[in-house]
Structures are given as C-alpha cells and as structure tokens.
Design a protein around this motif. Structure first.
Motif, PDB file in Angstrom:
ATOM      1  N   LEU A   1       0.802  -1.125   0.000  1.00  0.00           N
ATOM      2  CA  LEU A   1      -0.120  -0.017  -0.131  1.00  0.00           C
ATOM      3  C   LEU A   1       0.851   1.229   0.097  1.00  0.00           C
ATOM      4  O   LEU A   1       1.901   1.135   0.564  1.00  0.00           O
ATOM      5  N   LYS A   2       0.197   2.393  -0.808  1.00  0.00           N
ATOM      6  CA  LYS A   2       1.028   3.551  -0.630  1.00  0.00           C
ATOM      7  C   LYS A   2       0.680   4.223   0.653  1.00  0.00           C
ATOM      8  O   LYS A   2      -0.435   4.291   0.795  1.00  0.00           O
ATOM      9  N   VAL A   3       1.728   4.654   1.514  1.00  0.00           N
ATOM     10  CA  VAL A   3       1.182   5.143   2.838  1.00  0.00           C
ATOM     11  C   VAL A   3       1.347   6.576   2.869  1.00  0.00           C
ATOM     12  O   VAL A   3       0.805   7.462   3.793  1.00  0.00           O
ATOM     13  N   ALA A   4       2.187   7.155   1.726  1.00  0.00           N
ATOM     14  CA  ALA A   4       2.346   8.739   1.784  1.00  0.00           C
ATOM     15  C   ALA A   4       3.028   8.972   0.292  1.00  0.00           C
ATOM     16  O   ALA A   4       3.535   8.097  -0.254  1.00  0.00           O
ATOM     17  N   GLU A   5       2.884  10.331   0.027  1.00  0.00           N
ATOM     18  CA  GLU A   5       3.623  10.501  -1.230  1.00  0.00           C
ATOM     19  C   GLU A   5       3.856  11.964  -1.067  1.00  0.00           C
ATOM     20  O   GLU A   5       2.861  12.900  -0.626  1.00  0.00           O
ATOM     21  N   GLY A   6       5.038  12.293  -1.695  1.00  0.00           N
ATOM     22  CA  GLY A   6       5.145  13.944  -1.731  1.00  0.00           C
ATOM     23  C   GLY A   6       6.663  14.338  -1.979  1.00  0.00           C
ATOM     24  O   GLY A   6       7.444  13.187  -2.332  1.00  0.00           O
ATOM     25  N   THR A   7       7.147  15.209  -1.852  1.00  0.00           N
ATOM     26  CA  THR A   7       8.673  15.640  -1.884  1.00  0.00           C
ATOM     27  C   THR A   7       9.063  15.312  -0.632  1.00  0.00           C
ATOM     28  O   THR A   7       8.507  14.926   0.302  1.00  0.00           O
ATOM     29  N   SER A   8      10.638  15.125  -0.452  1.00  0.00           N
ATOM     30  CA  SER A   8      11.104  14.761   0.508  1.00  0.00           C
ATOM     31  C   SER A   8      10.934  15.611   1.775  1.00  0.00           C
ATOM     32  O   SER A   8      10.971  15.217   2.856  1.00  0.00           O
ATOM     33  N   VAL A   9      10.814  17.019   1.327  1.00  0.00           N
ATOM     34  CA  VAL A   9      10.537  18.093   2.580  1.00  0.00           C
ATOM     35  C   VAL A   9       9.370  17.609   2.972  1.00  0.00           C
ATOM     36  O   VAL A   9       9.187  17.889   4.513  1.00  0.00           O
ATOM     37  N   ASP A  10       8.105  17.415   2.276  1.00  0.00           N
ATOM     38  CA  ASP A  10       6.925  17.001   2.813  1.00  0.00           C
ATOM     39  C   ASP A  10       7.174  15.961   3.834  1.00  0.00           C
ATOM     40  O   ASP A  10       6.302  15.892   4.923  1.00  0.00           O
ATOM     41  N   LEU A  11       7.678  14.734   3.334  1.00  0.00           N
ATOM     42  CA  LEU A  11       7.680  13.739   4.072  1.00  0.00           C
ATOM     43  C   LEU A  11       8.306  13.902   5.513  1.00  0.00           C
ATOM     44  O   LEU A  11       7.830  13.354   6.772  1.00  0.00           O
ATOM     45  N   LYS A  12       9.696  14.646   5.350  1.00  0.00           N
ATOM     46  CA  LYS A  12      10.324  15.105   6.534  1.00  0.00           C
ATOM     47  C   LYS A  12       9.745  15.551   7.611  1.00  0.00           C
ATOM     48  O   LYS A  12       9.738  15.887   8.823  1.00  0.00           O
ATOM     49  N   SER A  13       8.959  16.563   6.898  1.00  0.00           N
ATOM     50  CA  SER A  13       8.007  17.464   7.830  1.00  0.00           C
ATOM     51  C   SER A  13       7.119  16.598   8.725  1.00  0.00           C
ATOM     52  O   SER A  13       6.604  17.109   9.777  1.00  0.00           O
ATOM     53  N   GLN A  14       6.599  15.690   7.871  1.00  0.00           N
ATOM     54  CA  GLN A  14       5.574  14.774   8.745  1.00  0.00           C
ATOM     55  C   GLN A  14       6.509  14.084   9.616  1.00  0.00           C
ATOM     56  O   GLN A  14       5.931  13.778  10.778  1.00  0.00           O
ATOM     57  N   VAL A  15       7.445  13.634   9.161  1.00  0.00           N
ATOM     58  CA  VAL A  15       8.178  12.803  10.391  1.00  0.00           C
ATOM     59  C   VAL A  15       8.879  13.618  11.547  1.00  0.00           C
ATOM     60  O   VAL A  15       9.004  13.156  12.461  1.00  0.00           O
ATOM     61  N   GLY A  16       9.316  14.881  11.415  1.00  0.00           N
ATOM     62  CA  GLY A  16       9.534  15.866  12.375  1.00  0.00           C
ATOM     63  C   GLY A  16      10.989  15.867  12.382  1.00  0.00           C
ATOM     64  O   GLY A  16      11.888  16.037  11.628  1.00  0.00           O
ATOM     65  N   ASN A  17      11.374  16.055  13.827  1.00  0.00           N
ATOM     66  CA  ASN A  17      12.534  16.491  13.959  1.00  0.00           C
ATOM     67  C   ASN A  17      13.863  15.471  13.652  1.00  0.00           C
ATOM     68  O   ASN A  17      13.835  14.256  13.449  1.00  0.00           O
ATOM     69  N   SER A  18      15.151  16.175  13.474  1.00  0.00           N
ATOM     70  CA  SER A  18      16.257  15.771  13.232  1.00  0.00           C
ATOM     71  C   SER A  18      16.995  15.839  14.500  1.00  0.00           C
ATOM     72  O   SER A  18      16.746  16.353  15.503  1.00  0.00           O
ATOM     73  N   THR A  19      17.986  14.930  14.487  1.00  0.00           N
ATOM     74  CA  THR A  19      18.961  14.879  15.706  1.00  0.00           C
ATOM     75  C   THR A  19      20.221  15.269  15.875  1.00  0.00           C
ATOM     76  O   THR A  19      20.783  15.007  14.706  1.00  0.00           O
ATOM     77  N   LEU A  20      20.858  16.259  16.416  1.00  0.00           N
ATOM     78  CA  LEU A  20      22.049  16.462  16.666  1.00  0.00           C
ATOM     79  C   LEU A  20      22.943  15.523  17.403  1.00  0.00           C
ATOM     80  O   LEU A  20      22.522  15.326  18.671  1.00  0.00           O
ATOM     81  N   TYR A  21      24.269  14.985  17.019  1.00  0.00           N
ATOM     82  CA  TYR A  21      24.931  14.227  17.885  1.00  0.00           C
ATOM     83  C   TYR A  21      26.260  14.789  17.781  1.00  0.00           C
ATOM     84  O   TYR A  21      26.796  15.302  16.782  1.00  0.00           O
ATOM     85  N   PHE A  22      26.955  15.250  19.016  1.00  0.00           N
ATOM     86  CA  PHE A  22      28.388  15.649  18.995  1.00  0.00           C
ATOM     87  C   PHE A  22      29.246  14.699  19.911  1.00  0.00           C
ATOM     88  O   PHE A  22      28.708  14.521  21.022  1.00  0.00           O
ATOM     89  N   ARG A  23      30.518  14.794  19.714  1.00  0.00           N
ATOM     90  CA  ARG A  23      31.541  14.242  20.743  1.00  0.00           C
ATOM     91  C   ARG A  23      32.300  15.282  21.357  1.00  0.00           C
ATOM     92  O   ARG A  23      32.921  16.123  20.393  1.00  0.00           O
ATOM     93  N   LEU A  24      32.635  15.414  22.451  1.00  0.00           N
ATOM     94  CA  LEU A  24      33.588  16.278  23.160  1.00  0.00           C
ATOM     95  C   LEU A  24      35.092  15.835  23.121  1.00  0.00           C
ATOM     96  O   LEU A  24      35.372  14.382  23.182  1.00  0.00           O
ATOM     97  N   ALA A  25      36.129  16.526  22.883  1.00  0.00           N
ATOM     98  CA  ALA A  25      37.485  16.079  22.907  1.00  0.00           C
ATOM     99  C   ALA A  25      37.751  15.653  24.418  1.00  0.00           C
ATOM    100  O   ALA A  25      38.617  14.651  24.666  1.00  0.00           O
ATOM    101  N   ASP A  26      37.080  16.237  25.284  1.00  0.00           N
ATOM    102  CA  ASP A  26      37.564  15.933  26.696  1.00  0.00           C
ATOM    103  C   ASP A  26      36.242  15.577  27.450  1.00  0.00           C
ATOM    104  O   ASP A  26      35.451  16.038  27.643  1.00  0.00           O
ATOM    105  N   LYS A  27      36.398  14.139  27.791  1.00  0.00           N
ATOM    106  CA  LYS A  27      35.571  13.516  28.722  1.00  0.00           C
ATOM    107  C   LYS A  27      34.822  14.175  29.886  1.00  0.00           C
ATOM    108  O   LYS A  27      33.752  14.189  30.088  1.00  0.00           O
ATOM    109  N   GLU A  28      35.850  14.721  30.556  1.00  0.00           N
ATOM    110  CA  GLU A  28      35.447  15.460  31.911  1.00  0.00           C
ATOM    111  C   GLU A  28      34.807  16.844  31.614  1.00  0.00           C
ATOM    112  O   GLU A  28      33.888  17.160  32.559  1.00  0.00           O
ATOM    113  N   LEU A  29      34.419  17.210  30.436  1.00  0.00           N
ATOM    114  CA  LEU A  29      33.763  18.635  29.998  1.00  0.00           C
ATOM    115  C   LEU A  29      32.346  18.072  29.738  1.00  0.00           C
ATOM    116  O   LEU A  29      31.871  19.058  29.322  1.00  0.00           O
TER     117      LEU A  29
END
Lengths: 340, 285
Positions: free
Chosen positions: A215-243
């Motif tokens: 079944l087709k569950v959705a259709e649109g541009t990737s922007v359309d679809l992603k706006s339905q899906v919502g947030n993206s995630t930021l991931y980062f690593r620090l050089a110093d664990k203590e901080l």
C-alpha cells in the motif's frame, strides 16, 4: 489531458501470489523528466510493482500506461520505452562486458557493427573499458551495476526503472551511481527508482511514494515527508570527557532541553525542533571553548519515517493509516485519464 | 582496476548528445517483424556458442557417448541379435545415431532450464524482442552438438567395419536427417524446460521420456522379436520412424516413404511443442 506530461500513470495496481497480496491497489503518477522514488522496506511490494509496469509480471487488477501506451495491451511497445535495471545484475555471468553489451545491442536491432561501436562507447562512458574483455563473474559489485545500467541505456529509453540501484554498494560507488543517475535526468530521462534508503530518495528523487505491505502510505517531496516525520537529531562528541557536563549545560541553555549523554564516548545527542538550531548549539560550544571531535545532524531513519507514517514499526501490522492513504489516492481526480 | 574519476565519467556522459530518445520521437512497433525475430534468434545463438566455448565440458556427452555406446552395444548384442558384430553394425549404428541425438536433446532442455533461472533472462524478457528468440537461438546452436555426436558415431562405426550401402550421399542424407530430428525433438525438452520447476526435474522427466522412446523402438533389436502389443507402440514411435528412415538412406541409399514419414513426424513434433514452449516461456517470470 493530464496524462500528456505523465511518463507513468497507474491506477489501483494489484498483484497477488496465491493468498499473498504483494501489491494492494497502488496509484502512481510519474511526470516526464522527474525522478520518482519508491521508498519502502524489503517485501513492501516495490519490485513487484516495478515488474508489473515493466511487463515482467501480469497485472492482476487495475490499469497502467506509460507515455500513454497501455501496459497490458501493448507489452511490446512498453518494452521499447522502458530500460530496466534490476536489483540483481541482469547481465550474463559467462560473457565479457563487451559481449554482454553487444548481445543486448543486437537484440535491440543494431547491426553487429553498430552493436560493437555502441558497446565500446558505453564501456568507456561508464569507466569499464579496462574490464571489457573480462567475464562478469570476475566483476566487482559496483562494476556489475554500472554494466547493468549501461545495458539498459543501449536503446536510449525515455523511461528508466532502477530497482534498488545502490543496495549493497560501498559509499564511493554509490556516489558514482547517483551522479550517473543525475546525468541521465539532465539528458531528459524520466526515472522511477526504488530504494530502501531515505537518504537515497532524498538525494535523487523529486517526489517520493512510501510503500508498505503493498500500500502507498504517503507521497510527496522529501521535504513534505520529513516535515511529517519531524525532528532531526544533533549528535556530537567532546574532545575531553571531563567536560561533558559543561557541554550538556550549553545544550540546555540553547535549546532548553536536557540532552542524552553517552559518557564513555563523551557523546551528547539532542532532538532538534529545526535542523538550523544545530549551528546555535555548536556556536555555544565554541563560545565556551569546548572542543568537539565529531558532530552530525542525523536524518530520521527509514524506521522513524515508518513509525510516524504507519504508526507501527516496519516489520509488523498492515497499518490502518495505510488504508486511509489508499482511499485518498483513489479519490484522486486524475482517475480516468489512463483509460482513454 | 583503476577507476575513472566521477568528473571524467560525467563529462563523457554529457558529451554524448542523445543518450535518451524521447517517447514522442519514437516509432513504436506493436510486435517484432519476422526479420527481427530472425536476427534476434541469431544473436541468442551467438550467445549460446560463446557459452559453449567457455564451458567445453558441455561437449563430454556428445564426444564420449558415441564411442562408448557404439562399441558396447555392438560387442555385447552383436552376436546374440545378428549372429556377428559385423552383421549387427548396420542396425546398431543407425540406432545409436538417433539415440545420441535424443540424449543431446535432453541436455538442451536441461541447459535451457538452468539458463532461464539466471538474472539475465529477466533482461531478455524486458527487451522488445521476439519471445521465441531465447529458445530458438540456443536450440539451434545445439545443432552443433547433434552434428558432433552423429559424426563421431559414424566414425566409430567405420572404424569397427561398418560399410554403409548408401555410400556418400546416403550417409550424408541420413546424417542431415539425424541432426534435423535432434533439433525437432529438442522442442519437447525445451517445453519441459519451461514448465519444470528445476533443471534436475527436466533431467528426471527427460530420462523417463528418453528411455522408453529409445528402447521401445527398432533401435537395437528387430521389432518381430517383441510381443504383439509392444510392436504396436514400437511402430508408431517417432524414434522408430526416424531410425527406419536413416537405415533406408544409409544402408540402402534409398529415399523411401519412411523418410517422408520421419520428416513429417519431426514437423508434427515442432508444430505441437514449439508453440507450447514459447507460450509457457513468455508466461514464466
């Protein structure tokens, strides 16, 4: 007539294998000159749908036309319009690259001399001339795919079906394949591609249909679809664990939310309401002189897309919302255009 | 291998002006013309010949069987059936000629089936080509195998002292008939290849067809020595028809009605099984 600029127009396509319904009433319209992506997990019915449109499988119910030609009534004409590149390289293992292309050339009506010229042109264009005299069984995965695509281009088809063109390829070869696909579009080709990867559909496709359990569950541009899906995630690593606590404090100060922390890796991740806010967080880190070793803004994964679109993970349930989506598609006003 | 830079590949792609021909500029044909059917079959035959060259072990059966079977059958049955090996040769050589052609036919069906399971057949089905070309091509290339088998059987016979009464033209005509009947009967096995689930199944069913056809015929023993009810089958068996015709041509140098019947029998087999095979091939996915 709305079908004038349609490369593919399909209504209510159904394919059953015994009790199993592989494709359960899909509507599809691909406009001439666009790249249309069909996104879905394994077993969603993508390949089955493509095979029906390519005349490789009979259509059980529904109708389809390609450039106005009825698929079921004129299969021989459809085969002159569509170049198919399958999921599994459909070239001959025991023949060389050159022989393969010459064979397909002759099967497409070229004289053996023309076939020879076309073969060497295509081998050169796809960077395969070194392997021209090698049997395919000694080709790498990426070389096979390229040869397969080259074979699909001998007839210079206006419509090209690419069934998971980069599944199993390494990132570099994948990038090359994407460039080739973009070039084909520049040349005027219309492309219908299936993929399991959201980023591939995102990179290449003008419009995307998401398919699950036939079944087709959705259709649109990737922007359309992603706006339905919502947030993206930021991931980062620090050089110093203590901080890490200081890093987390910066995130809280900028976004007002508590991040997730993986202390072993000095990693911090936070859901973003808007991907642009990632820069704010990174600027905050710089201002505090917190050094990072890695940072990425991740796209939602295919699983996340499915969770949102179907309310269920990719591998279970048939999705009530899917049925709703189908109802919407069926009521599409372009309904009768193919039947003319 | 040294990979080309992406930029270089892209540049070349862009250099070629009409990589794509739009749908509106195309002349679409509803079905392949006879000429296209012919050239496509020839292209598929060329492919089959390349594959033969790459896998010469495909020829083991048609190279070894003529020597082995001719010598074995002649020395074992010769004395018992005809009184001497020498007198048995005109019977057994013609019988084995047809038997080896039939065995080679079976291999045609098995290989066709194996081939059809490969990915490349998906591409053949997606091309605007005649549906019969993927069958006709390799089957016709296999004429080479029947020719080798027939020639080697005859050579073995000559070495053992077979002196056909039909002389050169009789033997040549018989040889042509054997090769033609091999091609015709291979349509039965090609059809089997398109309906069976696997190459092993083709092999198994093929054996069950081949053994009764060859042994319940006049290939090795005089028909008169069999019980009456069996004679009835033996006499209508197309293999018997072909063997009798080959005997008339090779041993007597006579172009008899048997020859006509054999050719008619072969054509009937083609008329029945070729459409069946092409139809079930084009339905297969």
């Amino acid at each position: 007539m709305s079908s004038d600029d349609s490369a593919v127009l399909a209504h209510g396509l159904v394919k059953r294998f015994g009790d199993f319904t592989a494709v359960d009433g899909i509507d599809l319209e691909v406009k001439t000159g666009e790249v249309f992506g069909v996104l879905g997990p394994n077993g969603a019915g993508k390949t089955t749908m493509l095979n029906m449109l390519a005349t490789l499988l009979p259509i059980d119910e529904g109708s389809a036309s390609i450039f106005g030609v009825d698929v079921a009534k004129n299969p021989h004409m459809i085969r002159q319009l569509v170049g198919v590149t399958g999921q599994y390289a459909s070239v001959d293992e025991n023949m060389t690259g050159d022989e393969n292309l010459r064979l397909f050339g002759m099967l497409l009506g070229l004289s053996s001399k023309q076939a020879r010229t076309t073969a060497s042109e295509l081998l050169e264009r796809f960077g395969l001339e070194e392997a021209a005299d090698r049997q395919i069984k000694n080709f790498s995965g990426g070389m096979r795919r390229r040869l397969d695509l080259a074979a699909s281009l001998i007839s210079r088809p206006p419509l090209i079906f690419l069934d998971e063109p980069t599944t199993g390829l390494d990132p570099r070869t994948r990038g090359q394949m994407w460039d080739t696909i973009r070039d084909l579009v520049k040349e005027g080709a219309t492309i219908l591609l299936t993929t399991q990867y959201l980023d591939e559909a995102d990179q290449l496709a003008d419009r995307i249909a998401v398919i699950d359990h036939g079944l087709k569950v959705a259709e649109g541009t990737s922007v359309d679809l992603k706006s339905q899906v919502g947030n993206s995630t930021l991931y980062f690593r620090l050089a110093d664990k203590e901080l890490v606590p200081q890093g987390a404090a910066v995130v809280e100060a900028v976004l007002g939310e508590t991040p997730q922390i993986t202390p072993e890796a000095a990693g911090i991740s936070i859901a973003l309401p808007d991907p642009n806010r990632a820069a704010d967080v990174l600027i905050g880190l710089r201002e505090q002189n917190l050094e990072i070793t890695a940072a990425e803004v991740r796209q939602p994964t295919l699983d996340e897309v499915f969770m949102v679109l179907t309310g269920k993970p990719t591998d279970s349930g048939d999705g009530d919302e899917g049925d709703d989506a189908r109802e919407v598609d069926r009521s599409d006003s372009q309904g009768g255009a193919t039947r003319e | 291998m040294p990979e080309k830079s992406i930029a270089a590949i892209r540049k070349e792609v862009l250099l070629v002006s009409n990589l794509i021909i739009p749908a509106s500029e195309r002349q679409l044909r509803a079905r392949p013309t006879p000429k296209e059917t012919f050239t496509e079959s020839a292209a598929m035959g060329w492919r089959a010949l390349i594959k033969m060259r790459r896998n010469p072990e495909q020829f083991f059966d048609v190279i070894i069987q003529p020597f082995l079977f001719t010598a074995m059958f002649a020395y074992i049955f010769g004395g018992a059936i005809s009184g001497s090996v020498q007198d048995y040769l005109p019977i057994v050589i013609t019988g084995i000629l047809v038997q080896t052609a039939l065995t080679a036919c079976m291999a045609t069906g098995v290989q066709l089936r194996e081939d059809m399971d490969k990915g490349v057949f998906n591409r053949f089905r997606s091309l605007p080509m005649a549906r019969m070309a993927p069958l006709v091509g390799p089957m016709t290339a296999d004429v080479l195998r029947y020719a080798i088998a027939a020639t080697l059987t005859l050579l073995t016979g000559f070495l053992m002292g077979y002196r056909p009464g039909g002389w050169f033209w009789g033997v040549a005509a018989g040889w042509v008939l054997v090769v033609f009947s091999g091609w015709s009967l291979s349509w039965i096995f090609a059809w089997l290849g398109t309906v069976a689930r696997s190459a092993q199944a083709v092999q198994g069913i093929g054996m069950m067809i081949m053994f009764p056809l060859t042994f319940l015929s006049n290939a090795f023993v005089p028909v008169e020595s069999m019980p009456g009810w069996l004679q009835w089958f033996v006499n209508i068996n197309p293999v018997s028809l072909v063997i009798s015709a080959v005997r008339d041509l090779m041993n007597d140098g006579a172009f008899t009605m048997q020859v006509v019947w054999a050719v008619v029998g072969c054509i009937v087999v083609i008329v029945i099984f070729a459409p069946l095979a092409v139809r079930s091939y084009s339905r297969k996915v």
